[in-house]
Design an enzyme around this catalytic site. Structure first.
Site, short mmCIF file in Angstrom:
data_model
loop_
_atom_site.label_atom_id
_atom_site.label_comp_id
_atom_site.label_asym_id
_atom_site.label_seq_id
_atom_site.Cartn_x
_atom_site.Cartn_y
_atom_site.Cartn_z
N HIS A 45 0.35 2.26 11.67
CA HIS A 45 1.63 2.97 11.73
C HIS A 45 1.65 4.03 12.83
CE1 HIS A 45 -0.80 5.72 9.29
NE2 HIS A 45 0.14 6.64 9.33
N HIS A 103 -2.09 4.34 15.00
CA HIS A 103 -3.43 4.33 14.46
C HIS A 103 -3.46 3.45 13.22
CE1 HIS A 103 -1.21 7.71 12.68
NE2 HIS A 103 -1.96 7.56 11.58
N TYR A 146 -14.93 6.13 4.78
CA TYR A 146 -13.47 6.04 4.68
C TYR A 146 -13.06 4.59 4.76
CZ TYR A 146 -8.52 6.58 5.77
OH TYR A 146 -7.15 6.46 5.74
N GLU A 195 -1.58 13.95 12.02
CA GLU A 195 -2.60 13.83 10.98
C GLU A 195 -3.98 14.20 11.51
OE1 GLU A 195 -2.40 9.79 9.68
OE2 GLU A 195 -0.29 9.89 9.11
N HIS A 219 -4.73 12.21 14.88
CA HIS A 219 -3.72 11.25 15.32
C HIS A 219 -2.40 12.00 15.36
CE1 HIS A 219 -6.60 8.33 13.14
NE2 HIS A 219 -6.93 8.42 14.42
N HIS A 247 0.85 -1.19 0.00
CA HIS A 247 0.00 0.00 0.00
C HIS A 247 0.89 1.24 0.00
CE1 HIS A 247 -2.94 2.97 1.26
NE2 HIS A 247 -3.90 2.08 1.16
#
Length: 469
Positions: free
Chosen positions: A351, A387, A366, A357, A381, A308
């Site tokens: 991560h 998260h 989402y 963020e 976050h 990803h």
């Protein structure tokens, strides 16, 4: 240069927005625009007598001695100069929920994952200014370094007043209700799914043609947004310069008794009275202008084999720092797109990030949050706070296995404001009854899938196409 004529509307028709507004096209271009042909001086910026008896006035977004490639400024040719107003005085009642100086006296350090439900539209008459409130931020507008993240809820247009932000640039992301924005350069019609940038120092009015409106605002101090470098992507992709639209010249020439300029300065609001509209610019030229962008025009790039991609691949605009590759604030989107990676956990991975963020959702859902993250809501976050996908998303993803096949994410538009600075959160945001106090529960159900059975390891390797010696 490009020159487009724009209509002139006077008197009671002020604020009316035609459906066929014309715009200049391009990011960072040097434009020129006239509402009356011949209103722009030729051969110089500030002649002794300007055409039609207009006043010449410059607005500077960068210092005079900035390198030419970084210089931002525009020249206005207006009926009366903006200096023609009474002294500023503190606005009463004061706005107690705007912050531009983030320290222990007014905000709180909190590393916990935070999430908010959509805030209700107020019952009492509330315009864009009164409906604006700070969620978090870092740094200082006085020191010209930092950012603030605000949200707004409003139900009425601004009346006989204009707003001016001396602290920094606003990047506005409407989530509900169109915005009709009048600026000194002209008019912008901004719908949910579009964004608008209102640079530091510009005077503007926000009208609400649809009534109730709600959205998000990122503010940066001491720098301006720019397009990110494309690096190995090449010359094309992501947000195209030509899709950014700037207004064309428009003005009004009629008395405005008691018109108020509301200036945000150091996070505080000040009023000054004048008897004319600030939107009396008959012509202008320059590269320091408000602009808008339609997020549906974004050209996303993505993984085509394994793993990803990092969210930075979806950066629309960035406000850089002096450190290469490190942003004071990035504006990143998560638009509709195909997911085609093989043997890959497709939602964003778990991560911890040295950046912080703040996420919002314009419409749809989402991909990493099956429940609880709603359009008009938000999450934060912070630096090095872990998260990632919630339990339901994780279990549904691994249950599909490696043969899930290509999948298209549709009917969604989420975004992220990402900063290298550590945000402090406003107490009213932490105490809000719209805060989701059970947010942490979305991860509590994650269970161990660990197995020390080497047969399982070899089986997985074979499924993934790996061979051991």
């Amino acid at each position: 240069m490009e020159k487009l004529a724009a209509e002139v509307i006077k008197g009671d028709d002020w604020g009316r927005f035609p459906d066929d507004l014309e715009y200049h096209s391009g990011f960072g271009n040097h434009f020129e625009s006239e509402a009356i042909a011949g209103a722009l001086p030729r051969g110089q910026n500030s002649p002794l007598i300007c055409p039609f008896g207009l006043y010449a006035e410059q607005i500077s977004g960068t210092s005079f001695t900035s390198p030419r490639k970084l210089s931002q400024r525009s020249w206005f040719y207006r009926i009366k100069p903006s200096v023609t107003h009474e002294p500023f005085w503190p606005r009463e009642p004061s706005h107690k929920k705007l912050v531009s100086e983030f320290d222990g006296s007014n905000t709180v350090a909190n590393p916990t994952q935070l999430r908010w439900k959509p805030v209700d539209i107020p019952d009492s008459p509330t315009d864009f200014i009164d409906g604006l409130y700070t969620i978090c931020g870092a740094g200082s507008s006085f020191l010209r370094h930092g950012f603030a993240i605000h949200m707004y809820t409003a139900n009425k247009s601004m009346d006989n007043c204009a707003f001016c932000n001396a602290d920094g640039d606003f990047l506005v992301v409407p989530q509900q209700g169109r915005l009709w924005i009048t600026t000194e350069c002209g008019r912008l019609q901004v719908s949910p799914g579009e964004i608008v940038v209102l640079p530091q120092g510009f005077r503007f009015v926000v009208d609400l043609p649809d009534g109730p409106s709600r959205g998000y605002v990122a503010e940066v101090f001491g720098t301006h947004f720019q397009l990110p470098d494309l690096g190995p992507i090449g010359a094309n992709g992501l947000a195209a310069s030509r899709d950014f639209l700037a207004p064309t010249a428009w003005f009004e020439d009629c008395p405005r008794p008691g018109f108020t300029i509301i200036q945000k300065f150091g996070g505080e609001l000040f009023n000054a009275r004048q008897d004319f509209s600030p939107f009396n610019v008959v012509a202008w030229h320059g590269n320091y202008v408000p602009y808008k962008y339609d997020l549906s025009k974004f050209c996303p790039y993505n993984t085509v084999l394994i793993d990803h991609g990092d969210p930075s691949i979806n950066t629309v605009l960035t406000a850089p720092t002096d450190k290469p590759g490190v942003a004071l604030l990035d504006f990143v989107i998560f638009p509709p797109r195909w997911l085609v990676a093989e043997h890959t956990f497709r939602p964003p991975y778990y991560h911890r990030n040295c950046m912080s963020e703040f996420m919002g959702l314009i419409y749809g859902g989402y991909e990493a949050k099956a429940d609880g993250f709603l359009p008009g809501g938000a999450s934060l976050h912070s630096c090095m706070t872990p998260h990632g996908p919630d339990t339901k998303t994780y279990e549904a993803t691994v249950a599909r296995g490696n043969e899930a096949g290509p999948h298209k994410i549709t009917d969604t538009m989420a975004f992220m404001f990402e900063s290298c600075l550590m945000p402090r959160t406003c107490p009213w945001a932490l105490d809000s009854h719209f805060r989701d106090l059970d947010y942490y529960q979305c991860w509590i159900g994650l269970k161990s899938h660990f197995s020390d059975d080497k047969t399982d390891v070899k089986s997985n390797d074979l499924q993934n196409g790996n061979k051991s010696g």
